[in-house]
Design a protein around this motif. Structure first.
Motif, PDB file in Angstrom:
ATOM      1  N   GLN A 216      -5.835-103.807 -59.659  1.00 58.22           N
ATOM      2  CA  GLN A 216      -4.653-103.036 -60.042  1.00 58.22           C
ATOM      3  C   GLN A 216      -4.156-103.487 -61.408  1.00 58.22           C
ATOM      4  OE1 GLN A 216      -1.577-102.906 -57.031  1.00 58.22           O
ATOM      5  NE2 GLN A 216      -0.338-101.434 -58.154  1.00 58.22           N
ATOM      6  N   GLU A 222       5.895-102.872 -60.831  1.00 57.63           N
ATOM      7  CA  GLU A 222       4.997-101.908 -60.173  1.00 57.63           C
ATOM      8  C   GLU A 222       4.062-102.581 -59.166  1.00 57.63           C
ATOM      9  OE1 GLU A 222       4.140 -98.374 -63.435  1.00 57.63           O
ATOM     10  OE2 GLU A 222       3.251-100.348 -63.744  1.00 57.63           O
ATOM     11  N   ASN A 225       6.129-103.806 -56.145  1.00 57.81           N
ATOM     12  CA  ASN A 225       6.696-102.766 -55.275  1.00 57.81           C
ATOM     13  C   ASN A 225       5.658-101.820 -54.697  1.00 57.81           C
ATOM     14  OD1 ASN A 225       9.320-103.665 -55.500  1.00 57.81           O
ATOM     15  ND2 ASN A 225       9.752-102.395 -57.291  1.00 57.81           N
ATOM     16  N   ASN A 226       4.578-101.579 -55.442  1.00 63.31           N
ATOM     17  CA  ASN A 226       3.571-100.621 -54.984  1.00 63.31           C
ATOM     18  C   ASN A 226       2.159-101.178 -55.045  1.00 63.31           C
ATOM     19  OD1 ASN A 226       5.580 -98.478 -54.735  1.00 63.31           O
ATOM     20  ND2 ASN A 226       5.593 -98.507 -56.969  1.00 63.31           N
ATOM     21  N   VAL A 228      -1.618-101.602 -54.434  1.00 64.37           N
ATOM     22  CA  VAL A 228      -2.562-100.545 -54.045  1.00 64.37           C
ATOM     23  C   VAL A 228      -3.388-100.904 -52.812  1.00 64.37           C
ATOM     24  CG1 VAL A 228      -2.833 -99.532 -56.340  1.00 64.37           C
ATOM     25  CG2 VAL A 228      -4.322-101.422 -55.637  1.00 64.37           C
ATOM     26  N   ALA A 233      -1.215-106.905 -52.342  1.00 61.38           N
ATOM     27  CA  ALA A 233       0.043-107.110 -51.611  1.00 61.38           C
ATOM     28  C   ALA A 233       0.261-108.576 -51.269  1.00 61.38           C
ATOM     29  CB  ALA A 233       0.045-106.274 -50.335  1.00 61.38           C
ATOM     30  N   ASN A 354      11.842 -98.040 -44.964  1.00 65.13           N
ATOM     31  CA  ASN A 354      11.439 -97.669 -46.326  1.00 65.13           C
ATOM     32  C   ASN A 354      10.838 -98.836 -47.103  1.00 65.13           C
ATOM     33  OD1 ASN A 354      12.507 -94.956 -46.059  1.00 65.13           O
ATOM     34  ND2 ASN A 354      14.511 -95.957 -46.076  1.00 65.13           N
ATOM     35  N   LYS A 355      11.018-100.042 -46.574  1.00 66.92           N
ATOM     36  CA  LYS A 355      10.486-101.223 -47.271  1.00 66.92           C
ATOM     37  C   LYS A 355       9.121-101.639 -46.725  1.00 66.92           C
ATOM     38  CE  LYS A 355      14.288-102.247 -49.722  1.00 66.92           C
ATOM     39  NZ  LYS A 355      15.356-103.142 -49.278  1.00 66.92           N
ATOM     40  N   HIS A 357       5.168-101.473 -46.064  1.00 66.33           N
ATOM     41  CA  HIS A 357       3.952-100.972 -46.713  1.00 66.33           C
ATOM     42  C   HIS A 357       2.911-100.684 -45.642  1.00 66.33           C
ATOM     43  CE1 HIS A 357       5.242-102.291 -50.813  1.00 66.33           C
ATOM     44  NE2 HIS A 357       5.964-103.113 -50.094  1.00 66.33           N
ATOM     45  N   LYS A 365      -6.636 -99.974 -48.116  1.00 71.36           N
ATOM     46  CA  LYS A 365      -5.912 -99.362 -49.227  1.00 71.36           C
ATOM     47  C   LYS A 365      -4.554 -98.854 -48.787  1.00 71.36           C
ATOM     48  CE  LYS A 365      -9.706 -98.001 -52.224  1.00 71.36           C
ATOM     49  NZ  LYS A 365     -10.825 -97.098 -52.302  1.00 71.36           N
ATOM     50  N   ALA A 366      -3.609 -98.841 -49.708  1.00 75.11           N
ATOM     51  CA  ALA A 366      -2.260 -98.353 -49.399  1.00 75.11           C
ATOM     52  C   ALA A 366      -2.326 -96.897 -48.974  1.00 75.11           C
ATOM     53  CB  ALA A 366      -1.356 -98.507 -50.612  1.00 75.11           C
TER      54      ALA A 366
END
Length: 367
Positions: A216, A222, A225-226, A228, A233, A354-355, A357, A365-366
């Motif tokens: 990534q 980024e 928070n996100n 991939v 993570a 919402n938090k 993943h 993969k996300a």
């Protein structure tokens, strides 16, 4: 003054059959602070050494500025490298050490003095100019090593784990120095580390590598928070993100996620369609998003609740880290504004949906 962007095109490195860097494509704009991070053996140092010209490349091309430097010697690439073991010349003073590479390059004496003076000011080495390396502390030597790179006025600075042999406090100080240095010099910096905290605090952009591939690229925010995939993570963030393999069940026509025996929660609506045919899903939750709560918190669509017995509580001042198990895996929760918690105590926890993943069980993969 050439705006020096650095470009890698299909850069590949093989050692025999082993591929250390796999077909890497990357553009690093002028003045960017780019950090390559990853576990040891991921190819980050090899990439840096190829840019410097210290490592022969197996395939692909490297551009610095608009020049193709793939075939050029290190000295003709106009980059400066700072290693973790920065050998200073023991018999020379600080200022002689700083000017030495310019002297060899036959730069005029006046110009050398000017550049050395400039580097000394930038790094606050005024008091130390006449000292020999043996009279310097580790952090001071590190600054002199950076000074040597600065006087060369390179198009790009390459740092290879420059802080890895300093103690924690000094590392934090040097991190700040390097960040300030970049703001002053306004040149491109490519920085390799295995320390993700260092990466997060220094980088404009982070590249997370694994097995010679880029997993990534993004700003620190980024990639935090996100992420991939599961690898990113758990690599970025401290303590690492909690990862739990869960079963996906259907109860009364509702899709449920079971993340521990007797703990089932509703699957969030936006995820349902993506996992309804899966038996399993991986969820990731950061420690700060598993929040100890009091019993009278309201049940809501947006939150999951569960209770667990605490196996260990570590007070760290502003927070206490709480350890418990889900699916026999150790989970960490960060309790802010902590109160004393005893081992064996049963606590309620709340997770904002919402938090959370979600990762595909097969591909990691996300979702």
């Amino acid at each position: 003054d050439n705006m020096a962007k650095v470009e890698l095109k299909n850069l590949t490195k093989k050692y025999g059959e082993v591929i250390a860097v796999q077909n890497m494509n990357l553009t690093i704009p002028h003045n960017e602070f780019l950090v390559l991070v990853g576990p040891s053996g991921c190819g980050k140092s090899t990439t840096l050494r190829m840019i410097a010209g210290l490592e022969e490349i197996t395939g692909g091309d490297i551009y610095i500025g608009d020049q193709l430097v793939t075939e050029k010697d290190p000295k003709d690439r106009n980059v400066s490298m700072v290693f973790q073991n920065y050998a200073l010349y023991p018999h020379m003073t600080v200022e002689e050490n700083l000017g030495f590479s310019l002297k060899i390059a036959k730069v005029e004496k006046k110009e050398i003095e000017e550049r050395v003076k400039n580097a000394v000011q930038i790094l606050g080495l005024q008091e130390l100019q006449k000292r020999k390396p043996s009279q310097l502390s580790g952090g001071q030597r590190k600054r002199v090593a950076m000074g040597r790179a600065i006087v060369r006025r390179p198009d790009a600075f390459l740092f290879d784990e420059p802080l890895s042999n300093l103690d924690a406090k000094l590392r934090t100080q040097m991190r700040t120095e390097i960040k300030k240095l970049h703001q002053q010099l306004k040149t491109t910096v490519i920085y390799v580390t295995h320390d993700q905290v260092e990466a997060m605090t220094l980088a404009d952009r982070i590249i997370i590598m694994k097995d010679g591939f880029i997993e990534q690229i993004g700003s620190p925010v980024e990639v935090f928070n996100n992420p991939v995939n599961v690898f990113v993570a758990t690599f970025i963030g401290s303590p690492p993100m909690n990862i739990i393999e869960c079963s996906v069940l259907e109860k009364n026509n509702e899709l449920m996620i079971e993340f521990d025996d007797n703990i089932t929660v509703k699957c969030p609506k936006n995820i349902m369609s993506k996992i309804k045919n899966s038996k399993k899903v991986i969820i990731g939750i950061r420690a700060e998003d598993i929040v100890p709560f009091n019993k009278n918190s309201l049940e809501s669509e947006e939150a999951w609740f569960f209770e667990k017995t605490i196996e260990l509580a570590e007070p760290l001042g502003t927070e206490t880290q709480l350890f418990f198990k889900l699916r026999d895996i150790e989970i960490i929760s960060r309790m802010y504004n902590p109160r004393p918690v005893s081992v064996g105590e049963k606590l309620g926890f709340q997770i904002d949906v919402n938090k959370v993943h979600f990762f595909d069980y097969e591909t990691k993969k996300a979702i």
